[in-house]
Scaffold this active site. Structure first.
Site, PDB file in Angstrom:
ATOM      1  N   GLN A   1      76.082   6.791  27.376  1.00 53.66           N
ATOM      2  CA  GLN A   1      75.498   7.477  27.930  1.00 53.66           C
ATOM      3  C   GLN A   1      75.229   7.265  28.830  1.00 53.66           C
ATOM      4  O   GLN A   1      75.295   5.867  29.517  1.00 53.66           O
ATOM      5  CB  GLN A   1      74.350   8.025  26.793  1.00 53.66           C
TER       6      GLN A   1
ATOM      7  N   HIS B   1      53.671  10.229  24.743  1.00 51.98           N
ATOM      8  CA  HIS B   1      53.278   9.417  23.644  1.00 51.98           C
ATOM      9  C   HIS B   1      51.976   9.240  22.947  1.00 51.98           C
ATOM     10  O   HIS B   1      52.269   8.994  21.848  1.00 51.98           O
ATOM     11  CB  HIS B   1      54.349   7.877  24.437  1.00 51.98           C
TER      12      HIS B   1
ATOM     13  N   ASP C   1      63.283   3.414  24.443  1.00 49.04           N
ATOM     14  CA  ASP C   1      62.085   2.938  25.342  1.00 49.04           C
ATOM     15  C   ASP C   1      61.196   2.109  25.080  1.00 49.04           C
ATOM     16  O   ASP C   1      61.043   0.965  25.677  1.00 49.04           O
ATOM     17  CB  ASP C   1      61.921   4.241  26.322  1.00 49.04           C
TER      18      ASP C   1
ATOM     19  N   GLU D   1      68.034   3.549  16.277  1.00 44.26           N
ATOM     20  CA  GLU D   1      67.903   4.033  17.768  1.00 44.26           C
ATOM     21  C   GLU D   1      69.794   4.126  17.660  1.00 44.26           C
ATOM     22  O   GLU D   1      69.750   2.355  17.309  1.00 44.26           O
ATOM     23  CB  GLU D   1      67.659   2.874  18.733  1.00 44.26           C
TER      24      GLU D   1
ATOM     25  N   ASP E   1      72.632   5.687  13.324  1.00 46.00           N
ATOM     26  CA  ASP E   1      72.945   7.040  13.312  1.00 46.00           C
ATOM     27  C   ASP E   1      71.768   7.223  12.322  1.00 46.00           C
ATOM     28  O   ASP E   1      72.046   6.602  11.076  1.00 46.00           O
ATOM     29  CB  ASP E   1      74.063   7.928  13.174  1.00 46.00           C
ATOM     30  N   ALA E   2      70.215   7.965  12.364  1.00 46.76           N
ATOM     31  CA  ALA E   2      69.535   8.799  12.038  1.00 46.76           C
ATOM     32  C   ALA E   2      69.952   9.083  10.724  1.00 46.76           C
ATOM     33  O   ALA E   2      69.164   8.362   9.531  1.00 46.76           O
ATOM     34  CB  ALA E   2      68.131   8.710  12.801  1.00 46.76           C
TER      35      ALA E   2
ATOM     36  N   ASP F   1      61.073  10.947  18.096  1.00 47.64           N
ATOM     37  CA  ASP F   1      61.413  10.521  19.228  1.00 47.64           C
ATOM     38  C   ASP F   1      62.542  11.636  20.040  1.00 47.64           C
ATOM     39  O   ASP F   1      63.143  10.235  20.009  1.00 47.64           O
ATOM     40  CB  ASP F   1      60.930   9.440  19.595  1.00 47.64           C
TER      41      ASP F   1
END
Length: 570
Positions: A292, A323, A345, A365, A399-400, A421
Site C-alpha cells: 500500500q 482508540h 500504528d 500486522e 496475514d491474521a 483494529d
C-alpha cells in the site's frame, strides 16, 4: 544434293526468372504473432492497472474489478464490430488503433489519479477508460486477420501466375497465412494473445508495480505498445500503405511516444502535485510498500495524520476517541494477555499497555512498513508513546487469518482480550477478517471469559455493514454488545476510513461503530475496568449513551457474512 530444309519449331523466348515473393508464412506469420503477444501483454496491463487504481481510489475491490472487466469485455465486442469498417484499409487502421491504445492506456493511470485528486470523483472516468481501451483491444484481432488473409491471397496469386508452380494437391496441409487456412491462423493469433496475456498479468504485480509504480508502469507499457504496433505496420505491411498513410502513421506514432516520454519525465512532479491536492500541503512522509501507499501529514511537532491507500487511518488530534472506545471496554475483566489484529500504528497497543496488569501484547500486522514508520517517525512514535519499544510487545508480520489458523493449536496460553483494529469491511479488501470463519478462529484463542472488541464501521452511515458484523459474530458463537463513539474534532474524516466527516445527511458528526463480544449466550457488560487509566473521552455514562445510540440504528435481522458468501458492500 540438296538436303531438305528442316523447319524447326519456333523457340519460345524464355522469360527471365521472376523473383518470387517470399511466402506469407515466413514474412508475416512470426512478426504478427510476436506483436500480438506484446499487445496482449500490454492490454492486460492496462486492465489490471485500472482495477488496481480503482480499488485504491474508490475502494470495494470486488465491485471495481467487476465494473472494469465487464465494461471492457463488452467494449471489446463493440470494437470487433467497428473493425469491420476498417477492413478495406486494415494496415493503416491497425496502426492507428495501436497508437490510440498506447496513448489512452498509457495515460489512463495519470488521468484517473488526476480526476480523483482535483475533482474528487473518478468513477465516470474509470468507466470511460474501460470502454475506450476495450474498443481498441477488440479491434486488434479482426484487423490483423484481414492483413494476414490479404497477404496470403497476394502470395498465392503471385505463385499461381508462375507456370512452374503446380496446384496444391488435395490433402496437402495448407500453410498458415493461406486463405484456406483461416482456422489455423485464428488459432495461432489467439494462442499468442492468451500467452501474452499471461505474461502481462504476471509482469504487472511482480515487475511493473515494484520497479516502476502505477503511473510510470502504465506509461512505459504504452510506449512498448506503440513501438510494437507501429513497427509491425510500417515495416512488415509497408507495401499496403500509400506514401501519405506512411507519413500519417509515422507522425502519429512519434507524437504518441513524445507525449508518453514527456509524461514519464514529469510523473514525479505530477505525483507530488496530486498528493498535495489530496492530502494538503503538509505531506511529510510518502512511501510505497509492497502492499500500500503510506502518507503522513502534519508538522514534526504537531499531531500527525496517517493515511493508508488514501484513507485516513489516524487523525492525530482526535485519535484517542477512536482508540479509547475500541480498547478500554474490552479491558474490563482479566487482561493479562492481549492480541491486536491490525494496529500497526501502535496506538491500540499503547492504550492496552496503560494497564499495569498487562503482561504480553501481540500485534499481528500484515505490512511491516506501517510498523517501521510507527517506530521511526518522531511524530507517530510520540503519538503511540514508543509502544513498539516496550518489551511486552511482540509484533508478527503475517496475514491474521492464516496466523490464527496456525496458532490456535500451538498456543501455550490463550488470550484474555482480542482487539480487531481493522478498516471498514465495506470499502477495503479485509472482508475475510470480518467473516464467520475468522471469528471462529478468534474464539479458539480466547479464554472462556475473554472479550473480543471489533471495529465494525459507522453505525449511522453504514448500518447494514455494522449490523452484518454483529450477525456474523453471533453466528460464530459470540454474544455481542453494540456501542459507538462520536464527537470528533471538526475537519477530519469519519474514522479510519475515507468517509465524509458528517453523517450521510451532511449535518452533525459521524461516528465509529464498535461491537464488544464474548463467547456464549450472555452479552458482556459495557463498562470500564477498576484499574483503567485516566481517559479523555470515556466514562460509564458516555458508554451507556454510546450503547443507546448504536441500538437506535438496528434494523431487521441480517444474515452473517462467510468466506464463500461475503455480504459487505460499498
Amino acid at each position: 544434293m540438296i538436303e531438305p530444309t528442316v523447319t524447326m519449331p519456333p523457340t519460345r523466348a524464355r522469360r527471365p526468372p521472376e523473383r518470387r515473393p517470399v511466402r506469407p508464412r515466413e514474412t508475416v506469420r512470426f512478426p504478427v504473432l510476436a506483436v500480438v503477444f506484446v499487445c496482449a501483454a500490454c492490454g492486460l496491463v492496462y486492465e489490471l492497472e485500472l482495477v488496481a487504481l480503482a480499488s485504491y481510489l474508490i475502494g470495494d475491490s470486488v465491485t471495481q474489478a467487476s465494473v472494469v472487466l465487464s465494461v471492457m469485455v463488452f467494449a471489446m465486442g463493440v470494437g470487433s464490430l467497428l473493425a469491420k469498417r476498417l477492413r478495406c484499409r486494415a494496415a493503416v487502421g491497425f496502426g492507428l488503433v495501436e497508437a490510440g491504445l498506447a496513448l489512452v492506456g498509457g495515460c489512463s493511470a495519470m488521468v484517473l489519479y488526476a480526476s480523483f485528486a482535483w475533482l474528487g470523483e473518478s468513477r465516470y472516468v474509470l468507466v470511460a477508460f474501460s470502454l475506450a481501451i476495450g474498443v481498441l483491444i477488440g479491434a486488434e484481432i479482426p484487423l490483423l486477420m484481414s492483413l494476414i488473409q490479404r497477404a496470403g491471397r497476394s502470395g498465392q496469386a503471385d505463385r499461381s501466375s508462375d507456370p512452374g508452380d503446380r496446384p496444391r494437391r488435395p490433402g496437402r496441409k495448407a500453410a498458415a497465412g493461406d486463405p484456406d487456412d483461416a482456422a489455423g491462423t485464428v488459432a495461432d493469433l489467439f494462442a499468442a494473445d492468451y500467452v501474452g496475456a499471461l505474461v502481462g498479468g504476471l509482469a504487472f504485480p511482480f515487475l511493473l508495480l515494484p520497479w516502476l509504480g502505477q503511473l510510470t508502469g502504465a506509461l512505459v507499457t504504452g510506449a512498448v505498445n506503440a513501438v510494437a504496433g507501429g513497427g509491425l505496420v510500417l515495416w512488415v505491411f509497408r507495401h499496403d500503405l500509400t506514401r501519405r498513410s506512411r507519413a500519417l502513421l509515422l507522425t502519429v506514432n512519434v507524437c504518441v511516444l513524445a507525449v508518453l516520454a514527456t509524461a514519464t519525465v514529469l510523473v514525479d512532479d505530477f505525483e507530488q502535485a496530486a498528493r498535495r491536492a489530496v492530502y494538503g500541503d503538509r505531506v511529510r512522509v510518502a512511501v510505497h510498500t509492497d502492499l500500500q501507499e503510506i502518507v503522513v501529514t502534519g508538522g514534526r511537532e504537531g499531531p500527525p495524520d496517517l493515511f493508508l491507500d488514501g484513507r485516513l487511518r489516524v487523525a492525530g488530534r482526535d485519535e484517542y476517541r477512536y482508540h479509547e472506545a475500541l480498547v478500554h471496554p474490552a479491558m474490563k475483566g482479566r487482561h493479562r494477555r492481549v492480541l491486536i489484529v491490525g494496529g500497526g500504528d501502535g496506538l491500540a497497543a499503547h492504550e492496552a499497555l496503560r494497564y499495569p496488569g498487562v503482561r504480553a501484547v501481540t500485534v499481528v500486522e500484515l505490512d511491516p512498513g506501517v510498523v517501521r514508520l510507527a517506530r521511526t517517525d518522531p511524530a507517530l512514535a510520540a503519538l503511540n508513546a514508543q509502544a513498539f519499544r516496550d518489551p511486552r510487545v511482540r509484533v508478527v508480520h503475517a496475514d491474521a487469518f492464516g496466523w490464527l489458523r496456525d496458532a490456535a493449536d500451538r498456543l501455550q496460553e490463550r488470550y484474555d482480550v482480542v482487539i480487531s483494529d481493522l478498516p471498514d469491511p465495506g470499502i477495503t479488501p479485509s472482508t475475510k477478517l470480518y467473516s464467520e470463519e475468522f471469528y471462529g478462529l478468534v474464539a479458539r484463542v480466547l479464554t472462556d471469559t475473554g472479550r473480543f472488541a471489533v471495529h465494525a464501521g459507522s453505525a449511522a452511515d453504514r448500518p447494514r455493514t455494522y449490523w452484518t458484523v454483529d450477525a456474523t459474530l453471533r453466528a460464530a458463537g459470540f454474544a455481542t454488545r453494540p456501542y459507538s463513539a462520536s464527537g470528533r474534532t471538526p475537519g477530519f474524516a469519519a474514522g479510519p476510513d475515507r468517509a465524509d466527516r458528517t453523517s450521510g445527511t451532511g449535518r452533525g458528526p459521524g461516528d465509529w461503530g464498535f461491537l464488544l463480544a464474548r463467547p456464549g449466550d450472555r452479552p458482556p457488560v459495557l463498562g470500564l475496568a477498576p484499574d483503567a487509566p485516566r481517559l479523555r473521552s470515556l466514562a460509564p455514562d458516555t458508554l451507556a449513551a454510546a450503547a443507546r445510540r448504536a441500538e437506535r440504528t438496528r434494523g431487521s435481522a441480517l444474515p452473517p457474512s462467510t468466506l464463500v458468501h461475503p455480504r459487505y458492500g460499498s
